[in-house]
Design a protein around this motif. Structure first.
Motif, PDB file in Angstrom:
ATOM      1  N   ARG A   3       0.719  -1.082   0.398  1.00  0.00           N
ATOM      2  CA  ARG A   3       0.103  -0.262  -0.318  1.00  0.00           C
ATOM      3  C   ARG A   3       0.799   1.581  -0.114  1.00  0.00           C
ATOM      4  NH1 ARG A   3      -2.750  -2.763   4.045  1.00  0.00           N
ATOM      5  NH2 ARG A   3      -2.243  -1.208   5.787  1.00  0.00           N
ATOM      6  N   ILE A   4       1.495   1.448   1.036  1.00  0.00           N
ATOM      7  CA  ILE A   4       2.875   2.510   1.074  1.00  0.00           C
ATOM      8  C   ILE A   4       3.151   2.431  -0.733  1.00  0.00           C
ATOM      9  CG2 ILE A   4       4.730   1.590   1.700  1.00  0.00           C
ATOM     10  CD1 ILE A   4       4.596   3.769   4.110  1.00  0.00           C
ATOM     11  N   ILE A   5       3.694   1.909  -1.355  1.00  0.00           N
ATOM     12  CA  ILE A   5       4.198   2.115  -2.589  1.00  0.00           C
ATOM     13  C   ILE A   5       3.680   2.615  -3.027  1.00  0.00           C
ATOM     14  CG2 ILE A   5       5.347   1.264  -4.854  1.00  0.00           C
ATOM     15  CD1 ILE A   5       6.213  -1.140  -2.683  1.00  0.00           C
ATOM     16  N   LYS A   6       3.038   1.498  -3.462  1.00  0.00           N
ATOM     17  CA  LYS A   6       1.532   3.220  -4.146  1.00  0.00           C
ATOM     18  C   LYS A   6       1.140   4.814  -4.273  1.00  0.00           C
ATOM     19  CE  LYS A   6      -3.434   2.899  -6.661  1.00  0.00           C
ATOM     20  NZ  LYS A   6      -3.248   4.286  -5.908  1.00  0.00           N
ATOM     21  N   LYS A   7       0.845   4.470  -2.751  1.00  0.00           N
ATOM     22  CA  LYS A   7       0.403   5.591  -2.227  1.00  0.00           C
ATOM     23  C   LYS A   7       2.013   6.880  -2.652  1.00  0.00           C
ATOM     24  CE  LYS A   7      -0.281   7.983   2.261  1.00  0.00           C
ATOM     25  NZ  LYS A   7      -0.341   7.916   3.853  1.00  0.00           N
ATOM     26  N   ALA A   8       3.223   5.994  -2.263  1.00  0.00           N
ATOM     27  CA  ALA A   8       4.680   7.101  -2.047  1.00  0.00           C
ATOM     28  C   ALA A   8       4.402   7.685  -3.468  1.00  0.00           C
ATOM     29  CB  ALA A   8       5.301   6.344  -2.147  1.00  0.00           C
ATOM     30  N   LYS A   9       4.675   6.581  -4.475  1.00  0.00           N
ATOM     31  CA  LYS A   9       4.146   7.583  -6.132  1.00  0.00           C
ATOM     32  C   LYS A   9       2.757   8.215  -6.864  1.00  0.00           C
ATOM     33  CE  LYS A   9       4.800   4.958 -10.790  1.00  0.00           C
ATOM     34  NZ  LYS A   9       5.120   3.930 -11.498  1.00  0.00           N
ATOM     35  N   ASP A  10       1.889   7.943  -6.011  1.00  0.00           N
ATOM     36  CA  ASP A  10       1.110   9.085  -6.201  1.00  0.00           C
ATOM     37  C   ASP A  10       1.495  10.697  -5.362  1.00  0.00           C
ATOM     38  OD1 ASP A  10      -0.844   7.255  -7.402  1.00  0.00           O
ATOM     39  OD2 ASP A  10      -1.839   6.868  -5.551  1.00  0.00           O
ATOM     40  N   LYS A  11       2.287  10.509  -4.187  1.00  0.00           N
ATOM     41  CA  LYS A  11       2.526  11.385  -3.655  1.00  0.00           C
ATOM     42  C   LYS A  11       3.792  12.467  -4.262  1.00  0.00           C
ATOM     43  CE  LYS A  11       3.906  13.557   0.860  1.00  0.00           C
ATOM     44  NZ  LYS A  11       3.903  13.449   2.464  1.00  0.00           N
ATOM     45  N   ILE A  12       4.969  11.299  -4.974  1.00  0.00           N
ATOM     46  CA  ILE A  12       5.416  12.088  -5.806  1.00  0.00           C
ATOM     47  C   ILE A  12       5.319  12.981  -6.936  1.00  0.00           C
ATOM     48  CG2 ILE A  12       7.365  11.465  -7.369  1.00  0.00           C
ATOM     49  CD1 ILE A  12       8.626   9.524  -4.984  1.00  0.00           C
ATOM     50  N   LYS A  13       4.209  12.173  -7.836  1.00  0.00           N
ATOM     51  CA  LYS A  13       3.894  13.230  -9.014  1.00  0.00           C
ATOM     52  C   LYS A  13       2.554  13.698  -8.482  1.00  0.00           C
ATOM     53  CE  LYS A  13       2.314   8.723 -11.486  1.00  0.00           C
ATOM     54  NZ  LYS A  13       1.350   7.263 -12.000  1.00  0.00           N
ATOM     55  N   LYS A  14       2.424  14.272  -7.032  1.00  0.00           N
ATOM     56  CA  LYS A  14       1.855  15.150  -6.891  1.00  0.00           C
ATOM     57  C   LYS A  14       2.513  16.269  -6.898  1.00  0.00           C
ATOM     58  CE  LYS A  14      -1.746  17.312  -3.604  1.00  0.00           C
ATOM     59  NZ  LYS A  14      -2.570  16.500  -2.238  1.00  0.00           N
ATOM     60  N   GLU A  15       3.575  16.109  -5.935  1.00  0.00           N
ATOM     61  CA  GLU A  15       4.457  17.090  -5.366  1.00  0.00           C
ATOM     62  C   GLU A  15       5.413  17.160  -6.741  1.00  0.00           C
ATOM     63  OE1 GLU A  15       4.704  18.456  -2.739  1.00  0.00           O
ATOM     64  OE2 GLU A  15       3.066  17.040  -1.465  1.00  0.00           O
ATOM     65  N   LYS A  16       5.386  16.107  -7.146  1.00  0.00           N
ATOM     66  CA  LYS A  16       6.966  17.307  -8.409  1.00  0.00           C
ATOM     67  C   LYS A  16       6.463  16.405  -9.908  1.00  0.00           C
ATOM     68  CE  LYS A  16      11.657  16.897  -9.698  1.00  0.00           C
ATOM     69  NZ  LYS A  16      12.840  17.065  -9.374  1.00  0.00           N
ATOM     70  N   PRO A  17       5.024  16.966 -10.362  1.00  0.00           N
ATOM     71  CA  PRO A  17       4.156  16.480 -12.026  1.00  0.00           C
ATOM     72  C   PRO A  17       5.254  16.501 -13.037  1.00  0.00           C
ATOM     73  CG  PRO A  17       3.861  18.798 -10.860  1.00  0.00           C
ATOM     74  CD  PRO A  17       4.517  18.703 -10.384  1.00  0.00           C
ATOM     75  N   SER A  18       6.353  17.572 -13.041  1.00  0.00           N
ATOM     76  CA  SER A  18       7.771  17.280 -14.327  1.00  0.00           C
ATOM     77  C   SER A  18       8.006  15.734 -14.317  1.00  0.00           C
ATOM     78  CB  SER A  18       8.400  17.820 -13.941  1.00  0.00           C
ATOM     79  OG  SER A  18       9.596  18.693 -13.030  1.00  0.00           O
ATOM     80  N   ILE A  19       8.667  15.103 -13.146  1.00  0.00           N
ATOM     81  CA  ILE A  19       8.821  14.143 -13.071  1.00  0.00           C
ATOM     82  C   ILE A  19       8.319  13.163 -14.162  1.00  0.00           C
ATOM     83  CG2 ILE A  19       8.103  12.850 -11.431  1.00  0.00           C
ATOM     84  CD1 ILE A  19      10.987  12.248  -9.700  1.00  0.00           C
ATOM     85  N   LYS A  20       9.619  12.293 -14.257  1.00  0.00           N
ATOM     86  CA  LYS A  20       9.446  11.081 -15.637  1.00  0.00           C
ATOM     87  C   LYS A  20       9.424   9.950 -14.750  1.00  0.00           C
ATOM     88  CE  LYS A  20      10.817  10.039 -20.235  1.00  0.00           C
ATOM     89  NZ  LYS A  20      10.932   9.857 -21.547  1.00  0.00           N
ATOM     90  N   PHE A  21       8.997   9.087 -15.016  1.00  0.00           N
ATOM     91  CA  PHE A  21       8.429   7.355 -14.746  1.00  0.00           C
ATOM     92  C   PHE A  21       8.548   6.670 -15.390  1.00  0.00           C
ATOM     93  CE2 PHE A  21       6.546   9.776 -10.627  1.00  0.00           C
ATOM     94  CZ  PHE A  21       6.732   8.851 -10.180  1.00  0.00           C
ATOM     95  N   VAL A  22       9.955   6.099 -15.466  1.00  0.00           N
ATOM     96  CA  VAL A  22       9.712   4.540 -16.852  1.00  0.00           C
ATOM     97  C   VAL A  22       9.950   3.059 -16.630  1.00  0.00           C
ATOM     98  CG1 VAL A  22      11.766   4.181 -18.582  1.00  0.00           C
ATOM     99  CG2 VAL A  22      11.517   6.280 -17.886  1.00  0.00           C
TER     100      VAL A  22
END
Length: 333
Positions: A269-288
Protein backbone atom coordinates in the motif's frame (compact mmCIF):
# COMPACT_ATOMS: atom_id res chain seq x y z
CA UNK A 1 0.08 -7.52 60.29
CA UNK A 2 3.67 -6.53 60.95
CA UNK A 3 4.53 -3.33 58.97
CA UNK A 4 8.04 -4.66 58.34
CA UNK A 5 6.59 -7.83 56.88
CA UNK A 6 4.29 -5.79 54.58
CA UNK A 7 7.22 -3.60 53.53
CA UNK A 8 9.33 -6.68 52.83
CA UNK A 9 6.50 -8.28 50.85
CA UNK A 10 6.06 -5.13 48.74
CA UNK A 11 9.80 -4.90 48.14
CA UNK A 12 9.91 -8.55 47.08
CA UNK A 13 7.01 -7.96 44.71
CA UNK A 14 8.73 -4.92 43.16
CA UNK A 15 11.94 -6.89 42.68
CA UNK A 16 9.99 -9.72 41.05
CA UNK A 17 8.22 -7.28 38.70
CA UNK A 18 11.53 -5.58 37.90
CA UNK A 19 13.11 -8.94 37.08
CA UNK A 20 10.28 -9.79 34.73
CA UNK A 21 10.12 -6.41 32.98
CA UNK A 22 12.80 -4.82 30.84
CA UNK A 23 13.22 -2.01 28.31
CA UNK A 24 14.72 -3.33 25.10
CA UNK A 25 16.36 -1.07 22.51
CA UNK A 26 15.49 -1.59 18.83
CA UNK A 27 17.39 0.29 16.08
CA UNK A 28 16.16 0.65 12.49
CA UNK A 29 17.77 2.14 9.37
CA UNK A 30 14.71 4.16 8.32
CA UNK A 31 12.33 6.70 9.86
CA UNK A 32 9.53 5.63 12.19
CA UNK A 33 6.91 6.15 9.44
CA UNK A 34 8.74 3.98 6.87
CA UNK A 35 8.39 0.21 6.46
CA UNK A 36 11.00 -0.76 9.07
CA UNK A 37 9.53 1.80 11.46
CA UNK A 38 6.02 0.42 11.05
CA UNK A 39 7.33 -3.13 11.54
CA UNK A 40 9.16 -2.08 14.70
CA UNK A 41 6.05 -0.25 15.95
CA UNK A 42 3.91 -3.38 15.46
CA UNK A 43 6.58 -5.46 17.21
CA UNK A 44 6.56 -2.99 20.11
CA UNK A 45 2.76 -3.02 20.20
CA UNK A 46 2.64 -6.80 20.58
CA UNK A 47 5.43 -6.97 23.18
CA UNK A 48 3.95 -4.25 25.37
CA UNK A 49 0.39 -5.59 25.08
CA UNK A 50 1.41 -9.11 26.05
CA UNK A 51 4.12 -8.51 28.66
CA UNK A 52 5.54 -5.95 31.06
CA UNK A 53 8.53 -5.40 28.76
CA UNK A 54 8.97 -2.13 26.89
CA UNK A 55 10.53 -1.39 23.48
CA UNK A 56 12.37 1.84 22.66
CA UNK A 57 12.75 2.37 18.93
CA UNK A 58 15.73 4.29 17.54
CA UNK A 59 15.15 5.58 13.96
CA UNK A 60 18.02 6.08 11.51
CA UNK A 61 20.61 8.62 12.56
CA UNK A 62 19.90 8.56 16.29
CA UNK A 63 22.65 6.06 17.08
CA UNK A 64 25.08 6.81 14.26
CA UNK A 65 25.60 5.32 10.80
CA UNK A 66 24.69 1.73 9.91
CA UNK A 67 28.16 0.41 10.76
CA UNK A 68 28.01 2.05 14.19
CA UNK A 69 24.60 0.57 14.93
CA UNK A 70 25.67 -2.92 13.91
CA UNK A 71 28.69 -2.71 16.21
CA UNK A 72 26.38 -1.71 19.06
CA UNK A 73 24.10 -4.66 18.33
CA UNK A 74 27.00 -7.10 18.30
CA UNK A 75 28.31 -5.64 21.55
CA UNK A 76 24.91 -5.99 23.23
CA UNK A 77 24.45 -2.23 23.73
CA UNK A 78 21.18 -2.55 21.82
CA UNK A 79 19.06 -5.69 21.83
CA UNK A 80 17.40 -5.55 18.40
CA UNK A 81 18.47 -4.23 15.02
CA UNK A 82 16.84 -4.09 11.60
CA UNK A 83 19.39 -3.83 8.79
CA UNK A 84 19.42 -4.84 5.15
CA UNK A 85 21.89 -7.29 3.56
CA UNK A 86 23.19 -4.28 1.63
CA UNK A 87 24.95 -3.21 4.82
CA UNK A 88 25.45 -6.59 6.50
CA UNK A 89 26.95 -8.01 3.29
CA UNK A 90 30.47 -7.07 4.37
CA UNK A 91 29.88 -8.84 7.69
CA UNK A 92 28.00 -11.83 6.25
CA UNK A 93 28.99 -12.10 2.56
CA UNK A 94 26.40 -14.80 1.80
CA UNK A 95 23.60 -12.35 2.70
CA UNK A 96 24.42 -10.50 -0.52
CA UNK A 97 22.42 -13.19 -2.32
CA UNK A 98 19.43 -10.90 -1.69
CA UNK A 99 21.15 -8.23 -3.79
CA UNK A 100 21.67 -10.40 -6.86
CA UNK A 101 19.85 -8.82 -9.81
CA UNK A 102 16.89 -10.65 -11.31
CA UNK A 103 16.69 -13.36 -8.64
CA UNK A 104 13.22 -12.42 -7.39
CA UNK A 105 10.03 -12.68 -9.47
CA UNK A 106 7.80 -9.62 -9.87
CA UNK A 107 4.87 -11.50 -8.39
CA UNK A 108 4.02 -10.31 -4.88
CA UNK A 109 2.29 -13.55 -3.87
CA UNK A 110 5.39 -15.58 -4.78
CA UNK A 111 7.62 -13.15 -2.89
CA UNK A 112 5.42 -13.37 0.20
CA UNK A 113 5.43 -17.17 0.05
CA UNK A 114 9.21 -17.17 -0.26
CA UNK A 115 9.77 -15.03 2.82
CA UNK A 116 7.31 -17.10 4.82
CA UNK A 117 8.61 -20.55 3.91
CA UNK A 118 12.18 -20.28 2.59
CA UNK A 119 14.55 -22.95 3.95
CA UNK A 120 17.48 -20.68 3.15
CA UNK A 121 16.04 -17.95 5.40
CA UNK A 122 14.67 -20.14 8.16
CA UNK A 123 17.36 -22.80 8.38
CA UNK A 124 20.60 -21.75 6.68
CA UNK A 125 21.01 -18.02 7.30
CA UNK A 126 20.44 -18.19 11.10
CA UNK A 127 23.62 -20.29 11.43
CA UNK A 128 25.65 -17.66 9.56
CA UNK A 129 24.25 -14.77 11.60
CA UNK A 130 24.90 -16.68 14.83
CA UNK A 131 28.63 -16.80 14.02
CA UNK A 132 28.60 -12.99 14.12
CA UNK A 133 26.87 -12.79 17.49
CA UNK A 134 23.41 -12.22 16.02
CA UNK A 135 20.16 -14.15 16.21
CA UNK A 136 18.26 -13.82 12.94
CA UNK A 137 14.59 -13.36 13.80
CA UNK A 138 12.94 -12.41 10.52
CA UNK A 139 13.59 -11.30 6.96
CA UNK A 140 10.95 -9.40 5.02
CA UNK A 141 10.57 -7.52 1.71
CA UNK A 142 10.17 -3.73 1.49
CA UNK A 143 9.17 -3.49 -2.17
CA UNK A 144 10.71 -3.24 -5.62
CA UNK A 145 13.87 -1.17 -6.02
CA UNK A 146 13.75 1.76 -8.43
CA UNK A 147 16.64 3.83 -9.78
CA UNK A 148 16.61 7.63 -9.73
CA UNK A 149 18.70 9.53 -12.30
CA UNK A 150 18.92 12.94 -13.97
CA UNK A 151 18.42 11.55 -17.47
CA UNK A 152 16.43 8.57 -18.77
CA UNK A 153 18.29 5.34 -19.54
CA UNK A 154 17.07 2.37 -21.54
CA UNK A 155 20.18 0.19 -21.90
CA UNK A 156 23.45 -0.37 -20.01
CA UNK A 157 25.34 1.89 -22.41
CA UNK A 158 23.18 4.82 -21.28
CA UNK A 159 24.68 4.45 -17.80
CA UNK A 160 28.30 4.66 -18.97
CA UNK A 161 30.16 7.13 -16.78
CA UNK A 162 27.12 7.74 -14.56
CA UNK A 163 27.88 7.67 -10.84
CA UNK A 164 25.20 5.65 -9.05
CA UNK A 165 25.23 5.58 -5.26
CA UNK A 166 25.10 2.10 -3.75
CA UNK A 167 25.18 0.75 -0.19
CA UNK A 168 28.57 -0.43 1.03
CA UNK A 169 28.13 -3.87 -0.50
CA UNK A 170 30.82 -5.39 -2.73
CA UNK A 171 28.13 -7.15 -4.75
CA UNK A 172 26.16 -3.98 -5.43
CA UNK A 173 29.38 -2.45 -6.69
CA UNK A 174 29.77 -5.39 -9.09
CA UNK A 175 26.11 -5.10 -10.15
CA UNK A 176 26.38 -1.49 -11.24
CA UNK A 177 29.71 -2.12 -12.92
CA UNK A 178 27.97 -4.84 -14.94
CA UNK A 179 25.13 -2.41 -15.71
CA UNK A 180 27.67 0.03 -17.18
CA UNK A 181 27.61 2.61 -14.39
CA UNK A 182 30.23 3.86 -11.93
CA UNK A 183 29.11 2.47 -8.56
CA UNK A 184 29.72 4.94 -5.74
CA UNK A 185 29.37 3.64 -2.16
CA UNK A 186 28.16 6.39 0.18
CA UNK A 187 26.72 6.49 3.68
CA UNK A 188 23.05 7.36 3.70
CA UNK A 189 23.53 10.81 5.20
CA UNK A 190 25.51 11.95 2.14
CA UNK A 191 23.05 10.88 -0.56
CA UNK A 192 20.62 13.83 -0.81
CA UNK A 193 23.39 16.44 -0.84
CA UNK A 194 25.45 14.46 -3.36
CA UNK A 195 22.46 14.23 -5.72
CA UNK A 196 21.74 17.92 -5.23
CA UNK A 197 25.31 18.97 -6.07
CA UNK A 198 25.61 16.36 -8.86
CA UNK A 199 28.51 14.59 -7.16
CA UNK A 200 26.49 11.48 -8.04
CA UNK A 201 24.02 11.03 -10.89
CA UNK A 202 21.61 8.62 -9.23
CA UNK A 203 20.85 6.01 -6.61
CA UNK A 204 18.58 3.01 -5.99
CA UNK A 205 15.89 2.50 -3.34
CA UNK A 206 12.30 1.32 -2.96
CA UNK A 207 9.66 3.87 -3.94
CA UNK A 208 8.48 4.66 -0.41
CA UNK A 209 12.04 5.66 0.57
CA UNK A 210 12.48 7.80 -2.53
CA UNK A 211 9.39 9.68 -1.39
CA UNK A 212 10.11 9.69 2.35
CA UNK A 213 13.69 10.93 1.96
CA UNK A 214 12.55 13.37 -0.76
CA UNK A 215 15.08 12.04 -3.25
CA UNK A 216 12.65 12.88 -6.05
CA UNK A 217 13.34 16.56 -5.30
CA UNK A 218 16.91 16.15 -6.57
CA UNK A 219 16.15 13.67 -9.37
CA UNK A 220 14.39 13.97 -12.72
CA UNK A 221 13.68 10.34 -13.64
CA UNK A 222 12.61 7.25 -11.68
CA UNK A 223 13.18 3.99 -13.56
CA UNK A 224 11.99 0.46 -12.90
CA UNK A 225 14.15 -2.21 -14.53
CA UNK A 226 12.71 -5.03 -12.41
CA UNK A 227 16.10 -6.05 -11.06
CA UNK A 228 15.46 -6.44 -7.34
CA UNK A 229 13.35 -5.99 -4.23
CA UNK A 230 14.66 -4.42 -1.04
CA UNK A 231 15.10 -7.03 1.69
CA UNK A 232 15.77 -6.38 5.35
CA UNK A 233 16.54 -8.51 8.39
CA UNK A 234 15.49 -8.21 12.03
CA UNK A 235 18.17 -9.49 14.40
CA UNK A 236 18.81 -9.70 18.12
CA UNK A 237 22.08 -9.75 20.01
CA UNK A 238 22.70 -13.49 20.40
CA UNK A 239 23.93 -13.42 24.00
CA UNK A 240 20.89 -11.38 24.98
CA UNK A 241 18.46 -13.65 23.17
CA UNK A 242 20.05 -16.86 24.48
CA UNK A 243 19.79 -15.55 28.06
CA UNK A 244 16.03 -14.97 27.84
CA UNK A 245 13.44 -17.20 29.44
CA UNK A 246 11.49 -19.60 27.23
CA UNK A 247 8.44 -17.34 27.68
CA UNK A 248 10.26 -14.22 26.48
CA UNK A 249 11.74 -16.04 23.49
CA UNK A 250 8.26 -17.19 22.48
CA UNK A 251 6.96 -13.66 23.05
CA UNK A 252 9.57 -12.22 20.68
CA UNK A 253 8.87 -14.83 18.01
CA UNK A 254 5.13 -14.14 18.21
CA UNK A 255 5.76 -10.38 18.05
CA UNK A 256 7.82 -10.86 14.89
CA UNK A 257 5.09 -12.95 13.26
CA UNK A 258 2.51 -10.32 14.19
CA UNK A 259 4.62 -7.53 12.64
CA UNK A 260 5.57 -9.65 9.61
CA UNK A 261 1.97 -10.53 8.74
CA UNK A 262 1.02 -6.86 8.95
CA UNK A 263 3.95 -5.53 6.94
CA UNK A 264 3.44 -7.76 3.88
CA UNK A 265 0.26 -5.90 2.99
CA UNK A 266 1.37 -2.54 4.34
CA UNK A 267 4.48 -2.29 2.16
CA UNK A 268 2.37 -2.83 -0.97
CA UNK A 269 0.00 0.00 0.00
CA UNK A 270 2.75 2.44 0.92
CA UNK A 271 4.51 2.01 -2.44
CA UNK A 272 1.43 3.10 -4.41
CA UNK A 273 0.81 5.94 -1.98
CA UNK A 274 4.42 7.11 -2.32
CA UNK A 275 4.29 7.13 -6.12
CA UNK A 276 1.06 9.14 -6.11
CA UNK A 277 2.56 11.65 -3.69
CA UNK A 278 5.70 12.08 -5.82
CA UNK A 279 3.54 12.74 -8.91
CA UNK A 280 1.58 15.35 -6.98
CA UNK A 281 4.62 17.06 -5.43
CA UNK A 282 6.71 17.04 -8.63
CA UNK A 283 4.54 16.70 -11.77
CA UNK A 284 7.61 17.13 -13.98
CA UNK A 285 9.25 13.92 -12.80
CA UNK A 286 9.36 11.15 -15.36
CA UNK A 287 8.51 7.54 -14.50
CA UNK A 288 10.00 4.89 -16.79
CA UNK A 289 9.34 1.14 -16.76
CA UNK A 290 11.57 -0.86 -19.06
CA UNK A 291 9.88 -3.52 -21.18
CA UNK A 292 10.98 -7.17 -21.03
CA UNK A 293 12.92 -6.65 -24.25
CA UNK A 294 14.69 -3.58 -22.83
CA UNK A 295 15.56 -5.51 -19.68
CA UNK A 296 17.32 -8.33 -21.54
CA UNK A 297 20.75 -6.61 -21.75
CA UNK A 298 20.57 -5.99 -17.97
CA UNK A 299 19.60 -9.63 -17.35
CA UNK A 300 22.51 -10.75 -19.50
CA UNK A 301 24.91 -8.50 -17.58
CA UNK A 302 23.58 -9.94 -14.31
CA UNK A 303 25.08 -13.35 -15.13
CA UNK A 304 28.55 -11.92 -14.48
CA UNK A 305 27.35 -10.72 -11.06
CA UNK A 306 26.27 -14.27 -10.16
CA UNK A 307 29.81 -15.46 -10.90
CA UNK A 308 31.23 -12.69 -8.69
CA UNK A 309 28.93 -13.72 -5.86
CA UNK A 310 30.24 -17.30 -5.98
CA UNK A 311 33.84 -16.00 -6.09
CA UNK A 312 33.15 -13.86 -2.99
CA UNK A 313 31.33 -16.48 -0.95
CA UNK A 314 32.67 -19.85 -2.16
CA UNK A 315 30.89 -23.12 -1.49
CA UNK A 316 28.84 -21.65 1.35
CA UNK A 317 27.42 -18.95 -0.91
CA UNK A 318 26.71 -21.45 -3.69
CA UNK A 319 24.71 -23.67 -1.31
CA UNK A 320 22.74 -20.66 -0.07
CA UNK A 321 21.97 -19.45 -3.59
CA UNK A 322 21.00 -22.93 -4.82
CA UNK A 323 18.57 -23.29 -1.89
CA UNK A 324 17.14 -19.80 -2.45
CA UNK A 325 16.47 -20.60 -6.11
CA UNK A 326 14.73 -23.86 -5.07
CA UNK A 327 12.71 -21.94 -2.47
CA UNK A 328 11.68 -19.32 -5.03
CA UNK A 329 10.64 -22.03 -7.48
CA UNK A 330 8.52 -23.65 -4.77
CA UNK A 331 7.04 -20.29 -3.74
CA UNK A 332 5.93 -19.61 -7.32
CA UNK A 333 3.87 -22.79 -7.65
Amino acid sequence: MNPKFIKGLLLSSLIAISAQAATWKYAIEESISDVQGVYATKFKEYIEKNSKNKIKIYPYGTLGESVDVMEQAQAGIIEFIDQSPGFTGTLIPEAQAFLLPYVFPENSKSIDNFFKNSKAINEMFPKLYAKKGLTLLKMFPEGAVSITTQKPFYKPEDLNGKKIRVMTSPLLVETYKAFGAVPTPLSWGEVYGSLQTRIIDGQENPMFWIESAKLYEVSKVITDIGHNIFTTAVMANKNFFDSLSKENKQLIQKANKYAFDYILDYQKRIIKKAKDKIKKEKPSIKFVTLSNKQREPFRKAAKDVYKKYIEMTGESGKKILDQMLLDLKEASK
